[in-house]
Design a protein around this motif. Structure first.
Motif, mmCIF file in Angstrom:
data_model
loop_
_atom_site.group_PDB
_atom_site.id
_atom_site.type_symbol
_atom_site.label_atom_id
_atom_site.label_comp_id
_atom_site.label_asym_id
_atom_site.label_seq_id
_atom_site.Cartn_x
_atom_site.Cartn_y
_atom_site.Cartn_z
ATOM 1 N N LEU A 1 0.885 -1.371 0.074
ATOM 2 C CA LEU A 1 0.046 0.034 0.170
ATOM 3 C C LEU A 1 0.870 1.176 -0.175
ATOM 4 O O LEU A 1 0.581 2.344 -0.657
ATOM 5 N N ALA A 2 1.865 1.239 0.711
ATOM 6 C CA ALA A 2 2.874 2.316 0.872
ATOM 7 C C ALA A 2 3.328 2.654 -0.405
ATOM 8 O O ALA A 2 3.790 4.124 -0.820
ATOM 9 N N GLN A 3 3.988 1.441 -1.011
ATOM 10 C CA GLN A 3 4.497 1.688 -2.240
ATOM 11 C C GLN A 3 3.436 2.140 -3.234
ATOM 12 O O GLN A 3 3.972 3.212 -4.076
ATOM 13 N N LYS A 4 2.359 1.839 -3.517
ATOM 14 C CA LYS A 4 1.484 2.106 -4.390
ATOM 15 C C LYS A 4 0.884 3.660 -4.173
ATOM 16 O O LYS A 4 0.676 4.505 -5.222
ATOM 17 N N TYR A 5 0.889 3.993 -2.819
ATOM 18 C CA TYR A 5 0.210 5.168 -2.500
ATOM 19 C C TYR A 5 0.918 6.160 -2.054
ATOM 20 O O TYR A 5 0.515 7.354 -1.784
ATOM 21 N N ASP A 6 1.982 5.982 -1.665
ATOM 22 C CA ASP A 6 3.016 6.771 -0.894
ATOM 23 C C ASP A 6 2.396 6.932 0.651
ATOM 24 O O ASP A 6 1.264 6.356 0.976
ATOM 25 N N THR A 7 3.425 7.479 1.472
ATOM 26 C CA THR A 7 3.059 7.831 2.768
ATOM 27 C C THR A 7 3.243 9.383 2.960
ATOM 28 O O THR A 7 3.775 10.112 2.187
ATOM 29 N N PRO A 8 2.755 9.929 4.097
ATOM 30 C CA PRO A 8 1.586 9.410 4.911
ATOM 31 C C PRO A 8 0.278 9.000 4.374
ATOM 32 O O PRO A 8 -0.040 9.778 3.305
ATOM 33 N N LEU A 9 -0.424 8.080 4.975
ATOM 34 C CA LEU A 9 -1.567 7.734 4.132
ATOM 35 C C LEU A 9 -2.469 7.063 5.219
ATOM 36 O O LEU A 9 -2.126 6.276 6.400
ATOM 37 N N TYR A 10 -3.707 7.253 5.017
ATOM 38 C CA TYR A 10 -4.799 6.646 6.076
ATOM 39 C C TYR A 10 -5.274 5.352 5.276
ATOM 40 O O TYR A 10 -5.759 5.449 4.086
ATOM 41 N N VAL A 11 -5.743 4.428 5.987
ATOM 42 C CA VAL A 11 -6.166 3.069 5.341
ATOM 43 C C VAL A 11 -7.491 2.810 6.183
ATOM 44 O O VAL A 11 -7.036 2.752 7.425
#
Ligand code: LLP
Length: 400
Positions: free
Chosen positions: A6-16
């Motif tokens: 998920l971090a690879q696909k959407y980058d960070t910081p990220l809410y899931v």
């Protein structure tokens, strides 16, 4: 869940957010009240993402809103007007008028002045405003003082005598229709006693109103059901519902319940990447790319959120997990015995689904994170990451 992917696909910081978990929590609270007619009016303030609201709309949820903006979000997501409540200690005239025009279920009145204001606006529009009065039962909810609302020292609601006066006003007025009664004593409640006490006080008021021919249809118990952030002993939805229902004998009312945190809190995580570690003489800091502007609860309430280094077990020297914002109060966690980290390691901040993204800001010109939903094992973007251009859009043309 594969957080690395998920971090690879959407980058960070990220809410899931785990939408399956949201649906499960909604079902649990709905089921708890099944002995009565009930409306679960999700507290939009906890997380107002449109896709999340749409999920709840499809499940049959209503919405508790505290601004016309939240009402518009709820409607846009497909929550019908007859399931929408407008609460809040201060409402602008335009907001009241628009809520009346949209014909929502009822407006919660929080002061005498507001009662008169709503009456005047309804009269101007030639409408009858369905109202409920928020009663402040003066009960200590035993939660954090910033999220405690049911004491007379708090700004919320009106005392019993004022409530009675408001109901009499509504009964006399051709422009007001008193359909509900409301109380909400605080958030993150972990003790049933104060809730029962408050409910009993308000139920007595409903009985007193019945005697003077004011018939309350909606018994709105607010939100506040706590969740486990660390090791709190929480109230089971069934016990919560039974506690309330036990105070309602002889009353034919529809229960309205406004949970926010319970529905989304533990269904969401905040994902952030390690930038580097720093050791001062006395302290270990893990500096990450997420900060107080993204997740404010630790800084604002000293709130505890569990953190984990993704894929790393074991313990290390206690560390503060801090963001890049220029404030000493910018931290996500304090004194946690986390294993040693490397740059780009992922840190998972748990229980971040409620009052996370919605309380974020652009402080330090930091674009707000993206939001992703997990549905039946698949991930789906539900809010794009902000970019620098979004942040300057409303000011650039004024620069002369
Ligand atoms: N109904 C009313 C009238 C409320 O004031 C609130 C929350 C709710 C329902 C939903 O409460 P919940 O079920 O989520 O506890 N930002 C703080 C929480 C503020 C809650 C304000 N009112 C936090 O991050 O802990």
């Amino acid at each position: 869940m594969d957080y690395r992917k998920l971090a690879q696909k959407y980058d960070t910081p990220l809410y899931v957010y785990d939408f399956g978990e949201v649906a499960k929590n909604y079902a649990a609270i709905k089921k708890a009240f099944k002995a009565r007619k009930s409306l679960i009016a999700y507290a939009v303030k906890a997380n107002s993402n449109l896709s999340l609201l749409k999920l709840l709309a499809n499940l049959g949820s209503g919405a508790d809103c505290v601004s016309i903006g939240e009402i518009k979000r709820a409607l846009l997501a497909g929550i019908p007007a007859y399931k929408i409540i407008f609460s809040g200690v201060g409402k602008r005239d335009e907001e009241i008028a628009e809520a009346l025009e949209k014909d929502i279920l009822y407006i919660n009145i929080e002061s005498e002045a507001e009662g008169h204001r709503v009456e005047r606006i309804a009269k101007e529009l030639g409408k009858v405003a369905r109202i409920s009065v928020r009663v402040n039962p003066n009960i200590d909810p035993k939660t954090h003082p910033y999220i405690s609302t049911g004491l007379s020292e708090n700004k919320f609601g009106v005392d019993i005598d004022t409530a009675k006066r408001l109901y009499l006003l509504a009964k006399k007025s051709p422009y007001l229709s008193p359909v509900g009664i409301h109380f909400h004593i605080g958030s993150q409640l972990t003790e049933l006693g104060p809730i029962k006490e408050a409910s009993a006080i308000v139920a007595d008021l409903v009985r007193a109103l019945q005697k003077i021919d004011i018939d309350i249809k909606f018994f709105d118990v607010g939100g506040g059901l706590g969740i486990r952030y660390k090791d709190e002993k929480t109230i089971e939805p069934y016990d919560y519902a039974q506690g309330i229902l036990s105070t309602l004998s002889g009353l034919d009312v529809t229960i309205v319940c406004e949970p926010g945190r319970f529905i989304v809190g533990n269904a969401g995580v905040f994902l952030t990447r390690v930038l580097y570690e720093k050791h001062t003489g006395s302290k270990r800091f893990i500096i990450v790319d997420g900060a107080m502007n993204d997740l404010l609860r630790p800084s604002l309430y000293n709130a505890y959120h569990e953190v984990e280094v993704v894929g790393k077990e074991g313990e290390g020297e206690p560390a503060d997990v801090v963001g890049p914002v220029c404030e000493s109060g910018d931290f996500l966690a304090k004194d946690r015995p986390l294993p040693p980290t490397q740059p780009r390691d992922l840190i998972l901040v748990k229980s971040a689904g409620a009052y996370g993204f919605v309380m974020s800001s652009n402080y330090n010109t930091r674009p707000r994170p993206a939001e992703v939903a997990i549905e039946e094992g698949k991930d789906r973007l539900i809010r794009e990451r902000e970019h620098f251009e979004d942040l300057i859009e409303k000011e650039i043309r004024f620069m002369v």
